[in-house]
Design a protein around this motif. Structure first.
Motif, PDB file in Angstrom:
ATOM      1  N   VAL A  27      -0.358  44.867-100.650  1.00 11.35           N
ATOM      2  CA  VAL A  27      -1.320  45.850-100.279  1.00 11.35           C
ATOM      3  C   VAL A  27      -0.993  47.193-100.540  1.00 11.35           C
ATOM      4  O   VAL A  27      -1.326  48.296 -99.868  1.00 11.35           O
ATOM      5  N   CYS A  28       0.471  47.312-101.297  1.00  8.50           N
ATOM      6  CA  CYS A  28       0.886  48.780-101.387  1.00  8.50           C
ATOM      7  C   CYS A  28      -0.295  49.740-102.141  1.00  8.50           C
ATOM      8  O   CYS A  28      -1.088  49.032-103.064  1.00  8.50           O
ATOM      9  N   LEU A  29      -0.068  50.968-102.229  1.00  4.47           N
ATOM     10  CA  LEU A  29      -1.290  51.850-102.776  1.00  4.47           C
ATOM     11  C   LEU A  29      -1.266  51.390-104.352  1.00  4.47           C
ATOM     12  O   LEU A  29      -2.169  51.605-104.966  1.00  4.47           O
ATOM     13  N   THR A  30       0.047  51.091-105.045  1.00  3.80           N
ATOM     14  CA  THR A  30      -0.272  51.125-106.563  1.00  3.80           C
ATOM     15  C   THR A  30      -0.984  49.809-106.727  1.00  3.80           C
ATOM     16  O   THR A  30      -1.754  49.892-107.608  1.00  3.80           O
ATOM     17  N   CYS A  31      -0.616  48.834-106.137  1.00  2.00           N
ATOM     18  CA  CYS A  31      -1.567  47.678-106.423  1.00  2.00           C
ATOM     19  C   CYS A  31      -3.094  47.727-106.320  1.00  2.00           C
ATOM     20  O   CYS A  31      -3.799  47.319-106.949  1.00  2.00           O
ATOM     21  N   GLN A  32      -3.144  48.461-105.009  1.00  2.00           N
ATOM     22  CA  GLN A  32      -4.737  48.748-104.704  1.00  2.00           C
ATOM     23  C   GLN A  32      -5.340  49.563-106.023  1.00  2.00           C
ATOM     24  O   GLN A  32      -6.451  49.300-106.302  1.00  2.00           O
ATOM     25  N   GLN A  33      -4.915  50.739-106.258  1.00  2.00           N
ATOM     26  CA  GLN A  33      -5.457  51.355-107.092  1.00  2.00           C
ATOM     27  C   GLN A  33      -5.267  50.936-108.772  1.00  2.00           C
ATOM     28  O   GLN A  33      -6.222  50.984-109.475  1.00  2.00           O
ATOM     29  N   ASP A  34      -4.297  49.991-108.837  1.00 11.94           N
ATOM     30  CA  ASP A  34      -4.575  49.260-110.088  1.00 11.94           C
ATOM     31  C   ASP A  34      -5.736  48.515-110.191  1.00 11.94           C
ATOM     32  O   ASP A  34      -6.647  48.225-111.108  1.00 11.94           O
ATOM     33  N   ILE A  35      -6.086  47.630-108.998  1.00 11.45           N
ATOM     34  CA  ILE A  35      -7.281  46.922-108.854  1.00 11.45           C
ATOM     35  C   ILE A  35      -8.612  47.699-108.937  1.00 11.45           C
ATOM     36  O   ILE A  35      -9.455  47.346-109.951  1.00 11.45           O
ATOM     37  N   LEU A  36      -8.532  48.714-108.366  1.00  6.63           N
ATOM     38  CA  LEU A  36      -9.898  49.669-108.405  1.00  6.63           C
ATOM     39  C   LEU A  36      -9.875  50.087-109.770  1.00  6.63           C
ATOM     40  O   LEU A  36     -11.188  50.189-110.365  1.00  6.63           O
ATOM     41  N   SER A  78      -8.161  41.820-109.157  1.00  2.81           N
ATOM     42  CA  SER A  78      -7.147  41.417-108.010  1.00  2.81           C
ATOM     43  C   SER A  78      -6.199  40.296-108.623  1.00  2.81           C
ATOM     44  O   SER A  78      -5.070  40.204-108.480  1.00  2.81           O
ATOM     45  N   THR A  79      -6.809  39.008-109.339  1.00  2.00           N
ATOM     46  CA  THR A  79      -6.036  38.076-109.738  1.00  2.00           C
ATOM     47  C   THR A  79      -5.137  38.578-110.966  1.00  2.00           C
ATOM     48  O   THR A  79      -3.978  38.078-111.103  1.00  2.00           O
ATOM     49  N   PHE A  80      -5.685  39.336-111.724  1.00  3.13           N
ATOM     50  CA  PHE A  80      -5.032  39.890-112.932  1.00  3.13           C
ATOM     51  C   PHE A  80      -3.996  40.818-112.343  1.00  3.13           C
ATOM     52  O   PHE A  80      -2.603  40.424-112.736  1.00  3.13           O
ATOM     53  N   VAL A  81      -3.832  41.630-111.363  1.00  2.00           N
ATOM     54  CA  VAL A  81      -2.822  42.445-110.691  1.00  2.00           C
ATOM     55  C   VAL A  81      -1.686  41.600-110.206  1.00  2.00           C
ATOM     56  O   VAL A  81      -0.507  41.603-110.354  1.00  2.00           O
ATOM     57  N   GLU A  82      -2.182  40.435-109.612  1.00  2.00           N
ATOM     58  CA  GLU A  82      -1.279  39.538-108.664  1.00  2.00           C
ATOM     59  C   GLU A  82      -0.469  38.642-109.924  1.00  2.00           C
ATOM     60  O   GLU A  82       0.865  38.785-109.717  1.00  2.00           O
ATOM     61  N   HIS A  83      -1.017  38.568-111.096  1.00  5.81           N
ATOM     62  CA  HIS A  83      -0.430  37.615-111.953  1.00  5.81           C
ATOM     63  C   HIS A  83       0.545  38.522-113.022  1.00  5.81           C
ATOM     64  O   HIS A  83       1.407  37.962-113.736  1.00  5.81           O
ATOM     65  N   HIS A  84      -0.127  39.916-113.217  1.00  8.87           N
ATOM     66  CA  HIS A  84       0.511  40.671-114.314  1.00  8.87           C
ATOM     67  C   HIS A  84       1.276  41.825-114.106  1.00  8.87           C
ATOM     68  O   HIS A  84       2.160  42.245-114.649  1.00  8.87           O
ATOM     69  N   LEU A  85       0.640  42.610-113.147  1.00  8.35           N
ATOM     70  CA  LEU A  85       0.997  44.049-113.082  1.00  8.35           C
ATOM     71  C   LEU A  85       1.739  44.259-111.726  1.00  8.35           C
ATOM     72  O   LEU A  85       2.325  45.383-111.505  1.00  8.35           O
ATOM     73  N   HIS A  86       1.771  42.967-110.939  1.00 10.85           N
ATOM     74  CA  HIS A  86       2.510  43.374-109.869  1.00 10.85           C
ATOM     75  C   HIS A  86       3.996  43.752-109.827  1.00 10.85           C
ATOM     76  O   HIS A  86       4.902  43.246-110.503  1.00 10.85           O
ATOM     77  N   HIS A  87       4.159  45.164-109.307  1.00  9.37           N
ATOM     78  CA  HIS A  87       5.724  45.563-109.334  1.00  9.37           C
ATOM     79  C   HIS A  87       6.469  44.841-108.440  1.00  9.37           C
ATOM     80  O   HIS A  87       6.279  44.278-107.482  1.00  9.37           O
ATOM     81  N   ARG A  88       7.856  44.976-108.805  1.00  7.72           N
ATOM     82  CA  ARG A  88       8.872  44.380-108.025  1.00  7.72           C
ATOM     83  C   ARG A  88       9.549  45.445-107.164  1.00  7.72           C
ATOM     84  O   ARG A  88       9.981  46.357-107.791  1.00  7.72           O
ATOM     85  N   GLU A  89       9.941  45.158-106.041  1.00  9.44           N
ATOM     86  CA  GLU A  89      10.525  46.402-105.419  1.00  9.44           C
ATOM     87  C   GLU A  89      12.166  45.858-105.117  1.00  9.44           C
ATOM     88  O   GLU A  89      12.767  44.642-105.113  1.00  9.44           O
TER      89      GLU A  89
END
Ligand SMILES: [Zn+2]
Length: 89
Positions: A27-36, A78-89
């Motif tokens: 739920v970080c801002l990056t992932c939420q903005q990627d989804i939008l 959301s599915t795409f971001v989870e599988h492809h764009l999710h950043h690693r901290e």
């Protein structure tokens, strides 16, 4: 003259509804903005002058077909971001 994309408001507000029914992996801002951003790129823009934008958005919310289109795109994004764009901290 200010021009706004009323779809941004519709998608942002429906995203809040979406999140009540779907638990995001991150739920970080990056992932939420990627989804939008992904959802907005796939939905047709609805440009309007800002004065009329508010009324226009109200009309959009009564459009059930549009609502289901937006919800579908949010789910796919959301599915795409989870599988492809999710950043690693
Ligand atoms: Zn994230």
């Amino acid at each position: 003259m200010a021009i706004v994309n009323a779809m941004e408001t519709v998608v942002t507000q429906l995203f809040e509804e979406f999140r009540k029914n779907y638990e995001l992996k991150c739920v970080c801002l990056t992932c939420q903005q990627d989804i939008l951003a992904i959802a907005l790129n796939r939905l047709p823009p609805r440009y309007t002058s800002s004065e009329k934008g508010h009324l226009y958005v109200k009309g959009e919310f009564t459009d059930r077909q549009l609502q289901s289109d937006v919800m579908r795109e949010l789910m796919e994004a959301s599915t795409f971001v989870e599988h492809h764009l999710h950043h690693r901290e």
